[in-house]
Design a protein around this motif. Structure first.
Motif, PDB file in Angstrom:
ATOM      1  N   PRO A 155       1.026  -0.787  -0.016  1.00  0.00           N
ATOM      2  CA  PRO A 155      -0.066   0.006  -0.133  1.00  0.00           C
ATOM      3  C   PRO A 155       0.681   1.078  -0.071  1.00  0.00           C
ATOM      4  O   PRO A 155       2.369   1.030   0.038  1.00  0.00           O
ATOM      5  N   LYS A 156       0.351   2.209  -0.222  1.00  0.00           N
ATOM      6  CA  LYS A 156       1.275   3.788  -0.440  1.00  0.00           C
ATOM      7  C   LYS A 156       0.529   4.693   0.305  1.00  0.00           C
ATOM      8  O   LYS A 156       1.152   5.699   0.256  1.00  0.00           O
ATOM      9  N   ASN A 157      -0.392   3.682   1.255  1.00  0.00           N
ATOM     10  CA  ASN A 157      -1.476   4.823   2.049  1.00  0.00           C
ATOM     11  C   ASN A 157      -1.936   3.798   2.830  1.00  0.00           C
ATOM     12  O   ASN A 157      -2.516   2.518   2.748  1.00  0.00           O
ATOM     13  N   ASP A 158      -2.386   4.700   4.457  1.00  0.00           N
ATOM     14  CA  ASP A 158      -2.643   3.893   5.366  1.00  0.00           C
ATOM     15  C   ASP A 158      -4.251   3.063   5.024  1.00  0.00           C
ATOM     16  O   ASP A 158      -4.876   2.698   5.190  1.00  0.00           O
ATOM     17  N   ARG A 159      -5.126   4.064   4.386  1.00  0.00           N
ATOM     18  CA  ARG A 159      -6.502   3.927   3.642  1.00  0.00           C
ATOM     19  C   ARG A 159      -6.108   2.286   2.314  1.00  0.00           C
ATOM     20  O   ARG A 159      -7.463   2.267   2.056  1.00  0.00           O
ATOM     21  N   LYS A 160      -5.385   2.393   2.220  1.00  0.00           N
ATOM     22  CA  LYS A 160      -4.857   1.459   1.173  1.00  0.00           C
ATOM     23  C   LYS A 160      -5.867   1.261   0.060  1.00  0.00           C
ATOM     24  O   LYS A 160      -6.614   1.060  -0.878  1.00  0.00           O
ATOM     25  N   THR A 161      -6.129   2.422   0.091  1.00  0.00           N
ATOM     26  CA  THR A 161      -6.345   3.374  -1.656  1.00  0.00           C
ATOM     27  C   THR A 161      -5.732   3.437  -2.717  1.00  0.00           C
ATOM     28  O   THR A 161      -6.028   3.686  -3.804  1.00  0.00           O
ATOM     29  N   ALA A 162      -4.484   3.051  -2.183  1.00  0.00           N
ATOM     30  CA  ALA A 162      -3.727   3.514  -3.598  1.00  0.00           C
ATOM     31  C   ALA A 162      -2.378   2.087  -3.506  1.00  0.00           C
ATOM     32  O   ALA A 162      -2.072   2.364  -2.547  1.00  0.00           O
ATOM     33  N   CYS A 163      -2.550   1.437  -4.095  1.00  0.00           N
ATOM     34  CA  CYS A 163      -1.581   0.577  -3.737  1.00  0.00           C
ATOM     35  C   CYS A 163      -0.232   0.450  -4.927  1.00  0.00           C
ATOM     36  O   CYS A 163      -0.564   0.903  -6.625  1.00  0.00           O
ATOM     37  N   THR A 164       1.015  -0.506  -4.988  1.00  0.00           N
ATOM     38  CA  THR A 164       1.734  -0.746  -5.988  1.00  0.00           C
ATOM     39  C   THR A 164       2.202  -2.074  -5.913  1.00  0.00           C
ATOM     40  O   THR A 164       2.714  -3.008  -5.414  1.00  0.00           O
ATOM     41  N   CYS A 165       2.112  -2.559  -7.353  1.00  0.00           N
ATOM     42  CA  CYS A 165       2.638  -3.400  -8.385  1.00  0.00           C
ATOM     43  C   CYS A 165       3.989  -3.866  -8.829  1.00  0.00           C
ATOM     44  O   CYS A 165       4.019  -2.179 -10.281  1.00  0.00           O
ATOM     45  N   ASP A 166       4.642  -3.796  -8.801  1.00  0.00           N
ATOM     46  CA  ASP A 166       5.798  -3.861  -9.312  1.00  0.00           C
ATOM     47  C   ASP A 166       6.190  -3.795 -10.952  1.00  0.00           C
ATOM     48  O   ASP A 166       5.181  -4.630 -11.621  1.00  0.00           O
TER      49      ASP A 166
END
Length: 289
Positions: A109-120
């Protein structure tokens, strides 16, 4: 100090008394010197106007699109959570509850709310999992779909740099072996030479001279202009034919001269023979045996 706190404590006690007197679906409201019990709004609604002493019902308005509000809630409607790039919606937003987002397995995740994530890079999200691209495919950006490598041979090219999970194949044009022919000299285009790591750097002029020394003789044959060769062959053939015709004419002329000389010599010998015969006969007559 105690005197200052007395009014506050009294007001707090009054609010508690009024609140305790309101039903579960009501809230305490103080207006115009009166304590009132106003009704809450239902789920997906917000209070836009408080109740009055003549009517306990509050004025309620539905939440706008993309917002929610629980039942028996006095606060304004709240915006729904948006599951953004790389994030997956675990539970959609309803009129009474917010949405829930999760990150795919293998991503972060990119933030605590998991509204944005990173798949490399080199991976893609399939069936809620961030997994590596299949062989022959690549992703050069995060949270993107795997794409196939470029087919160099289908484009008439050769592979210059092989592909990987994060980079596409790099294609290159075929090596040129064309040779330009000039009237006085032959100019060859030396092929591209690859250098291995650790080789000494040489100048462009030195590499050109070296390649010309090693490739001038075999490439001179390739440099022949077939149109010129054909023209030369035709010219030689015509010259040989003309020489043959001229030789035949000379031979015929000589034969005719020889024949004419032979005929003339025969004509000159006939009278001599007759004269000698006559002379012999006269001698014979004059000198009988």
């Amino acid at each position: 100090m105690n005197r200052l706190w007395l009014p506050v404590v009294a007001f707090h006690s009054l609010v508690l008394a009024v609140t305790e007197g309101c039903r579960d679906n009501q809230y305490a409201f103080y207006a115009n010197g009166r304590d009132l019990c106003c009704d809450y709004c239902g789920e997906g609604e917000e209070i836009t106007k408080e109740c009055t002493r003549y009517n306990s019902a509050s004025t309620c308005t539905k939440c706008p699109e993309g917002h929610f509000n629980p039942a028996n809630y006095r606060a304004p409607c709240m915006r729904c959570k948006i599951c953004g790039t790389g994030s997956i919606v675990e539970k959609p937003c309803t009129k009474s509850s917010d949405a829930s987002c999760i990150c795919p397995e293998g991503s972060y995740p990119k933030n605590d709310r998991k509204t944005a994530c990173t798949c490399d890079r080199g991976k893609e999200i399939v069936n809620k999992k961030c997994q590596p691209c299949a062989y022959g495919h690549f992703t050069s950006e995060e949270n993107s779909k795997c794409r196939p490598w470029t087919n160099c041979s289908a484009l008439g090219l050769i592979v210059l740099v092989p592909g990987s999970a994060t980079n596409n194949v790099q294609c290159s044009k075929l090596k040129s072996t064309k040779v330009s022919v000039l009237p006085t000299s032959v100019t060859t285009i030396p092929p591209h030479t690859q250098r291995m790591p650790g080789d000494a750097e040489t100048s462009t002029a030195e590499s050109s001279v070296t390649s010309i020394k090693h490739s001038t003789i075999p490439k001179t044959i390739v440099a022949l202009n077939w149109d010129t060769v054909t023209l030369i062959l035709i010219t030689v053939t015509l010259l040989m034919a003309m020489a043959g015709i001229l030789l035949a004419v000379i031979i015929q002329t000589k034969k005719r001269k020889v024949n004419r000389g032979f005929i003339r010599s025969n004509k000159c010998k006939v009278p001599v023979q007759e004269e000698s015969t006559d002379s012999e006969s006269s001698l014979t007559k004059n000198n009988p045996v």
